[in-house]
Design an enzyme around this catalytic site. Structure first.
Site, mmCIF file in Angstrom:
data_model
loop_
_atom_site.group_PDB
_atom_site.id
_atom_site.type_symbol
_atom_site.label_atom_id
_atom_site.label_comp_id
_atom_site.label_asym_id
_atom_site.label_seq_id
_atom_site.Cartn_x
_atom_site.Cartn_y
_atom_site.Cartn_z
ATOM 1 C CE LYS A 19 -7.132 6.432 -1.151
ATOM 2 N NZ LYS A 19 -8.530 6.226 -0.741
ATOM 3 C CE1 TYR A 26 4.027 -2.272 -6.523
ATOM 4 C CE2 TYR A 26 3.898 -3.271 -8.401
ATOM 5 C CZ TYR A 26 3.361 -3.193 -7.244
ATOM 6 O OH TYR A 26 2.185 -3.903 -6.970
ATOM 7 C CG ASP A 83 0.147 -5.933 -9.256
ATOM 8 O OD1 ASP A 83 -0.064 -6.687 -9.592
ATOM 9 O OD2 ASP A 83 1.465 -5.917 -8.515
ATOM 10 C CG ASP A 115 -10.858 3.710 -1.438
ATOM 11 O OD1 ASP A 115 -11.040 4.651 -2.366
ATOM 12 O OD2 ASP A 115 -10.823 4.315 -0.240
#
Length: 351
Positions: free
Chosen positions: A188, A137, A245, A221
């Site tokens: 990840k 971000y 988020d 995930d």
């Protein structure tokens, strides 16, 4: 010593829900003073920017900041630096509130309001610790450009430094020590260099400073899947800005309504915390008295607990929300018919 809260009602339903939180504050701690300022679209309309320098200075001078919500269709086509959401990002960066605490707690009265089966959700009590001031971000370079072949493309950079990861991981470890003693770090690392670095730094910090805490790792995930399959397995989830988020909004819906979930954003000791509902500005229902104020009221509860040192008042607020729900108080998002003010009335009656 006097204490103060800066109110930033913001846009959409923000002013409606903050109004109810202030009513609760006046019951449990009427010695705490408040003042109001503008952020988001409301600030754009008045000052031409989503966060003015004056508002940021007021925030820095307060003991806590209570924010409603920002954004709406009126400003959707504005340049990126003039969108309401940039005011929120600038506020977080300006206060350097790097640790976002998002609890997901299922009140017993709302077990059947969840889309998950009772046995899956009953007793849920987890905390997501999200890094808030770095990552994708905020990373540079970023932009929208056109290459030599005339093809347009957009990009941003996911970037974390070792100190940024360490300081938020320390918060997660400390919170876990006061809960179930387990932290699940999420990234990840299989496809992202920043994720691999995140896992490396969190693992090393745990080895050096993680006494009393059990650390595990999950891909983002896989964590999303496990939150739906068996959410009660988690105690504290530690994640970067982007994945934190997404996962925190998913966790919010496990509890029956995103209108029930508060959040706290904390920095180093002595800096004011930023407290806000997880929900957005909901412009489709703004001004209709339909919004659930509980997330704003519970954000006040977190402010009383984490920034103002008023644990007794915080306990009263948390208990009152639970008692109001037990008595059948429900806004529309929970399957009821109470207005925003009537839900506030129910909480105050319980107080």
């Amino acid at each position: 010593m006097s204490q103060s809260i800066l109110l930033l009602p913001g846009d959409g339903i923000g002013p409606e829900v903050i109004e109810q939180a202030v009513r609760v504050l006046n019951v449990v701690a009427d010695d705490i003073t408040t003042q109001s300022s503008l952020v988001g679209g409301a600030s754009i309309d008045t000052h031409g920017v989503p966060l003015s320098d004056d508002t940021l200075e007021l925030a820095k001078a307060s003991d806590a900041v209570l924010l409603g919500a920002v954004g709406g269709p009126k400003w959707v086509d504005a340049a990126r630096h003039l969108r309401p959401e940039m005011g929120l990002l600038q506020l977080r960066k300006g206060l350097d509130v790097f640790a976002n605490l998002r609890p997901a707690y299922c009140f017993p009265a709302l077990v059947d309001a969840s889309s998950l089966k009772r046995e899956v959700i009953e007793g849920l009590d987890l905390m997501i610790v999200r890094e808030l001031t770095s990552g994708v971000y905020f990373g540079e370079p970023r932009g929208i450009e056109t290459n030599a072949d005339g093809v347009r493309f957009g990009y941003e950079t996911s970037r974390y430094t070792q100190p940024e990861i360490e300081r938020v991981a320390r918060v997660a470890f400390e919170i876990a020590r006061g809960r179930g003693g387990e932290v699940c770090s999420v990234e990840k690392s299989n496809v992202m260099e920043s994720g691999l670095f995140w896992r490396e730094i969190v693992t090393a910090l745990h080895a050096a400073e993680g006494d009393g805490v059990k650390l595990s790792h999950l891909y983002a995930d896989a964590c999303a899947m496990e939150l739906v399959r068996a959410p009660k397995q988690f105690d504290v989830i530690l994640a970067g800005n982007l994945f934190g988020d997404v996962l925190s909004d998913e966790a919010a819906m496990l509890t029956g309504s995103i209108g029930m979930l508060p959040s706290a954003s904390l920095g180093i000791d002595g800096t004011p915390g930023l407290y806000e509902p997880v929900h957005g500005s909901a412009p489709d229902i703004a001004g209709q008295g339909l919004a659930n104020p509980c997330a704003a009221i519970l954000s006040l509860e977190m402010a009383l607990r984490w920034s103002l040192g008023r644990a007794d008042a915080a306990d009263r607020v948390l208990k009152a929300v639970g008692e109001a729900l037990n008595a059948g108080a429900r806004t529309r998002d929970l399957g009821g018919s109470l207005s925003t003010q009537e839900m506030g009335d129910a909480v105050i009656a319980a107080l």
